[in-house]
Design a protein around this motif. Structure first.
Motif, PDB file in Angstrom:
ATOM      1  N   VAL A 188      80.069  48.365  77.275  1.00 32.90           N
ATOM      2  CA  VAL A 188      80.625  49.705  77.049  1.00 32.90           C
ATOM      3  C   VAL A 188      79.811  50.751  77.806  1.00 32.90           C
ATOM      4  CG1 VAL A 188      81.009  51.490  75.313  1.00 32.90           C
ATOM      5  CG2 VAL A 188      81.690  49.132  74.834  1.00 32.90           C
ATOM      6  N   GLN A 189      78.495  50.652  77.721  1.00 37.71           N
ATOM      7  CA  GLN A 189      77.635  51.633  78.386  1.00 37.71           C
ATOM      8  C   GLN A 189      77.790  51.577  79.906  1.00 37.71           C
ATOM      9  OE1 GLN A 189      73.564  51.136  77.049  1.00 37.71           O
ATOM     10  NE2 GLN A 189      74.151  51.189  74.878  1.00 37.71           N
ATOM     11  N   CYS A 190      78.034  50.379  80.437  1.00 35.17           N
ATOM     12  CA  CYS A 190      78.159  50.218  81.897  1.00 35.17           C
ATOM     13  C   CYS A 190      79.588  50.390  82.392  1.00 35.17           C
ATOM     14  CB  CYS A 190      77.642  48.848  82.320  1.00 35.17           C
ATOM     15  SG  CYS A 190      75.860  48.625  82.134  1.00 35.17           S
ATOM     16  N   GLY A 191      80.558  50.451  81.471  1.00 33.93           N
ATOM     17  CA  GLY A 191      81.948  50.524  81.890  1.00 33.93           C
ATOM     18  C   GLY A 191      82.446  49.227  82.492  1.00 33.93           C
ATOM     19  N   THR A 192      81.859  48.114  82.060  1.00 34.22           N
ATOM     20  CA  THR A 192      82.241  46.786  82.558  1.00 34.22           C
ATOM     21  C   THR A 192      83.060  46.063  81.501  1.00 34.22           C
ATOM     22  OG1 THR A 192      80.238  46.628  83.902  1.00 34.22           O
ATOM     23  CG2 THR A 192      81.340  44.558  83.358  1.00 34.22           C
ATOM     24  N   ARG A 193      84.082  45.350  81.907  1.00 32.51           N
ATOM     25  CA  ARG A 193      84.883  44.583  80.963  1.00 32.51           C
ATOM     26  C   ARG A 193      84.389  43.140  80.863  1.00 32.51           C
ATOM     27  NH1 ARG A 193      90.123  46.834  81.219  1.00 32.51           N
ATOM     28  NH2 ARG A 193      90.420  46.555  83.440  1.00 32.51           N
ATOM     29  N   ILE A 194      84.669  42.505  79.727  1.00 32.42           N
ATOM     30  CA  ILE A 194      84.178  41.161  79.455  1.00 32.42           C
ATOM     31  C   ILE A 194      85.345  40.204  79.270  1.00 32.42           C
ATOM     32  CG2 ILE A 194      82.997  39.708  77.749  1.00 32.42           C
ATOM     33  CD1 ILE A 194      81.083  41.982  77.247  1.00 32.42           C
ATOM     34  N   LEU A 195      85.281  39.074  79.959  1.00 37.57           N
ATOM     35  CA  LEU A 195      86.209  37.964  79.749  1.00 37.57           C
ATOM     36  C   LEU A 195      85.455  36.874  78.994  1.00 37.57           C
ATOM     37  CD1 LEU A 195      87.778  37.668  83.332  1.00 37.57           C
ATOM     38  CD2 LEU A 195      88.672  38.949  81.384  1.00 37.57           C
ATOM     39  N   VAL A 196      85.844  36.628  77.752  1.00 38.98           N
ATOM     40  CA  VAL A 196      85.190  35.584  76.969  1.00 38.98           C
ATOM     41  C   VAL A 196      85.892  34.266  77.243  1.00 38.98           C
ATOM     42  CG1 VAL A 196      84.504  34.807  74.664  1.00 38.98           C
ATOM     43  CG2 VAL A 196      84.565  37.264  75.196  1.00 38.98           C
ATOM     44  N   ASP A 197      85.145  33.298  77.720  1.00 40.02           N
ATOM     45  CA  ASP A 197      85.736  32.016  78.100  1.00 40.02           C
ATOM     46  C   ASP A 197      86.197  31.229  76.882  1.00 40.02           C
ATOM     47  OD1 ASP A 197      85.382  32.400  80.762  1.00 40.02           O
ATOM     48  OD2 ASP A 197      83.597  31.152  80.956  1.00 40.02           O
ATOM     49  N   ALA A 198      87.320  30.536  77.038  1.00 42.82           N
ATOM     50  CA  ALA A 198      87.720  29.528  76.057  1.00 42.82           C
ATOM     51  C   ALA A 198      86.884  28.278  76.301  1.00 42.82           C
ATOM     52  CB  ALA A 198      89.203  29.217  76.184  1.00 42.82           C
ATOM     53  N   GLU A 199      86.667  27.510  75.242  1.00 42.17           N
ATOM     54  CA  GLU A 199      85.882  26.289  75.382  1.00 42.17           C
ATOM     55  C   GLU A 199      86.575  25.153  74.636  1.00 42.17           C
ATOM     56  OE1 GLU A 199      81.603  26.866  75.627  1.00 42.17           O
ATOM     57  OE2 GLU A 199      81.883  28.999  75.162  1.00 42.17           O
ATOM     58  N   GLN A 200      85.834  24.115  74.285  1.00 44.29           N
ATOM     59  CA  GLN A 200      86.455  22.952  73.670  1.00 44.29           C
ATOM     60  C   GLN A 200      87.055  23.309  72.313  1.00 44.29           C
ATOM     61  OE1 GLN A 200      83.447  23.044  75.127  1.00 44.29           O
ATOM     62  NE2 GLN A 200      82.913  21.071  76.078  1.00 44.29           N
ATOM     63  N   ALA A 201      88.043  22.508  71.924  1.00 45.48           N
ATOM     64  CA  ALA A 201      88.798  22.798  70.704  1.00 45.48           C
ATOM     65  C   ALA A 201      87.908  22.845  69.474  1.00 45.48           C
ATOM     66  CB  ALA A 201      89.903  21.755  70.512  1.00 45.48           C
ATOM     67  N   ARG A 202      86.860  22.034  69.442  1.00 48.63           N
ATOM     68  CA  ARG A 202      86.023  22.000  68.252  1.00 48.63           C
ATOM     69  C   ARG A 202      85.200  23.263  68.079  1.00 48.63           C
ATOM     70  NH1 ARG A 202      83.971  18.677  72.145  1.00 48.63           N
ATOM     71  NH2 ARG A 202      81.741  18.782  72.670  1.00 48.63           N
ATOM     72  N   PHE A 203      85.075  24.075  69.141  1.00 49.52           N
ATOM     73  CA  PHE A 203      84.377  25.353  69.064  1.00 49.52           C
ATOM     74  C   PHE A 203      85.328  26.539  68.920  1.00 49.52           C
ATOM     75  CE2 PHE A 203      81.483  23.131  72.331  1.00 49.52           C
ATOM     76  CZ  PHE A 203      80.736  22.506  71.336  1.00 49.52           C
TER      77      PHE A 203
END
Length: 595
Positions: A361-376
């Motif tokens: 937020v402070q940097c004005g950068t967006r985040i893409l949170v990766d999907a991972e294995q189904a158990r997580f």
């Protein structure tokens, strides 16, 4: 930190899960995402490398070119994805020669299959220096931008020159692999011992590593801000918490939903106060002391009922111990209940994620949170949805800051998307989605087979393609119909899906520059897609992995082995590479250029 994931077809899924729980199924049971009971409701199939879609159209190069030409006819400004000159304008001739070498290496199946032991053997015989230098000049150099932030500056600036943004990814990842067993000896119930009196399965060292990863992600975010202000930073939740903790949290989310389904006697997607009263008295003791307070907690507006979106928001991990302490029997919910140690570790993991989001937020950068294995994944979704509600709030920002990833090779993913869109509208935050087909096809199917539960993956690639295209269409149409701000990152190497999205944008009047739709491909792959999209003014991005060679190569090898069929199907890329090399190496070109 509430349990906030559920599928629209939850009644069928959860009843199946409950039936399986009676016959020894995996303790984490993360094979499906569990989201909202409201009948509305994560990046691409056969992924190579990170979670980007690399499912190519199963056709020959000539057929694909013909199909592309037919699609482009009659549609204004469709990029020419056969334009090799534009695709490789940023590459030197030496880089193109390296690319052709790498693609031909990827066509050698035994080399991909045995890459890990071969790399270890090389280190034993030649040492780290020679091995790393060789990798930097071949595989690592082609697919990664460098080892640290300083080495990222030049490639990111080169991308910007061609209208392409960057998605920075620190490419080390954590993982644990459950082992098959025919008893409960290796289950979490056994590892934790007596209910709520665990043997510790977590260590200080892993927590210290997770703290270090926070600093790495913050540095990545600052690098995006400095070098590629319109870019994104990729974050992996398995770098912020012990993978076993994520499995345990996922199991708790699943079992909390199972309880909701059991209480929903008439299967209408809501639990009335009468159903809750009846079910609670059946499953729990201590009803007089807790029942009234629980109903008030779950239904503070006294509406007389609660749906799963509300249920999941109001029921947090810290609530479960108080609830399950009154269980009449020690069943799946009680065994899945986090211990005091785990609740503390979950809180710490969430604090790490919030620290990263605050930096973004402070940097004005967006985040893409990766999907991972189904158990997580249930735990990852739970964390992401909490971050979205705070940092994507319509009161705080005009655009989504946090994007969740949806893997369309998973059954029921479109229903999940619809539910999460509804959730974002109910709680007043911008929806941000990264769409892929999926990164863990082989391992998910193998694990499902070994541990004897239904595979969470679509039975055919056709079903996966359909899910992907339908999901993108739903989101684009919904954004226009409702005039709600949402953004979609189409992380795909599938040309047909990109062309469908562009035609739909044209039909709906979505401006290619307004930020509703982004397109992303991996660094070192599908340049004919990315660079031609950028040339035509679309919001195009390259997913840019970086990190030390010793950390990144195991990551690249695992992804290559997961998707060897995709990396092996490099004929189209090679044809374009050879076309451009042929053009550059002709006497007329050589006489007028110094590349």
């Amino acid at each position: 930190m509430a349990f906030v994931r559920h599928t629209a077809n939850t009644r069928l899924i959860v009843k199946t899960a409950i039936q399986r729980s009676r016959v020894s199924h995996p303790q984490w049971m993360g094979a499906q995402r569990f989201k909202s009971a409201i009948p509305t409701h994560h990046y691409d199939h056969h992924d190579a490398l990170p979670a980007f879609d690399h499912a190519e159209i199963p056709a020959s190069s000539a057929a694909a070119s013909t199909a592309s030409s037919q699609v482009q006819q009659g549609l204004k400004n469709m990029p020419d994805f056969t334009n090799a000159r534009a695709a490789y304008a940023s590459k030197t001739t030496v880089q193109l020669l390296r690319a052709s070498l790498v693609y031909n290496m990827c066509n050698i199946s035994p080399l991909v299959k045995y890459a890990d032991p071969l790399m270890r053997l090389s280190r034993q015989i030649f040492g780290d220096f020679i091995t790393d230098a060789t990798l930097k000049s071949t595989l690592f150099g082609h697919f990664c931008a460098g080892e640290d932030e300083d080495e990222l500056i030049a490639p990111l600036k080169e991308l910007q020159v061609h209208g392409i943004g960057g998605i920075l990814d620190y490419a080390a990842e954590s993982d644990t692999v459950p082992q098959a067993n025919n008893s409960d000896n290796n289950s979490f119930a056994h590892q934790l011992g007596v209910y709520r009196e665990p043997k510790s399965i977590y260590d200080y060292e892993s927590e210290a590593v997770c703290d270090e990863h926070v600093d790495v992600f913050k540095s990545c975010i600052r690098s995006v801000h400095k070098v590629a202000p319109d870019g994104f930073a990729a974050v992996k939740v398995t770098a912020l918490g012990n993978p076993r903790l994520l499995e345990r949290m996922s199991k708790a989310i699943v079992e909390a939903e199972n309880l909701f389904t059991k209480l929903d006697v008439n299967n209408d997607g809501v639990v009335t106060s009468e159903e809750f009263d009846q079910g609670y008295r059946y499953f729990f003791n201590d009803t007089d002391g807790k029942l009234k307070n629980l109903i008030k907690h779950l239904d503070p507006c006294d509406s007389g009922y609660v749906d799963y979106i509300t249920w999941s928001k109001m029921l947090s991990p810290s609530d479960l111990p108080n609830l399950t302490s009154s269980c009449r029997d020690i069943g799946p919910l009680a065994l899945a209940t986090p211990t005091d140690e785990e609740i503390e570790l979950i809180d710490t993991m969430f604090q790490r994620a919030h620290a990263i989001a605050e930096e973004a937020v402070q940097c004005g950068t967006r985040i893409l949170v990766d999907a991972e294995q189904a158990r997580f994944q249930p735990a990852i979704d739970n964390l992401v949805l909490e971050l979205q509600q705070k940092y994507n709030s319509t009161d705080a920002t005009d655009v989504p800051i946090i994007f969740n990833t949806y893997q369309c090779y998973r059954k029921g993913e479109l229903d999940d998307i619809k539910s999460d869109v509804e959730r974002s509208e109910r709680y007043g935050y911008h929806f941000g989605a990264k769409m892929v087909r999926g990164a863990y096809l082989e391992s998910e199917r193998t694990l499902a087979n070994v541990l004897h539960y239904p595979s969470p993956i679509h039975d055919s690639i056709t079903d996966t393609h359909q899910c992907y295209d339908d999901s993108v269409e739903f989101l684009l149409r919904h954004s226009v119909i409702t005039d709600k701000k949402l953004e979609v990152m189409c992380g795909t190497h599938n040309q047909e899906s990109i062309e469908k999205a562009i035609r739909l944008m044209d039909e709906l009047g979505i401006d290619r520059r307004d930020g509703t739709v982004h397109f992303g491909q991996l660094l070192g792959m599908a340049d004919n897609l990315t660079f031609n999209l950028g040339e035509e003014g679309f919001r195009a991005y390259k997913y840019v992995p970086y990190g030390k060679v010793s950390e990144v190569m195991p990551y690249l090898i695992r992804r290559a082995q997961e998707n060897s069929a995709v990396l092996g199907n490099a004929n189209r890329e090679l044809a374009l590479l050879y076309e451009e090399l042929g053009r550059r190496l002709t006497p007329s070109f050589m006489g007028n250029n110094n590349r």
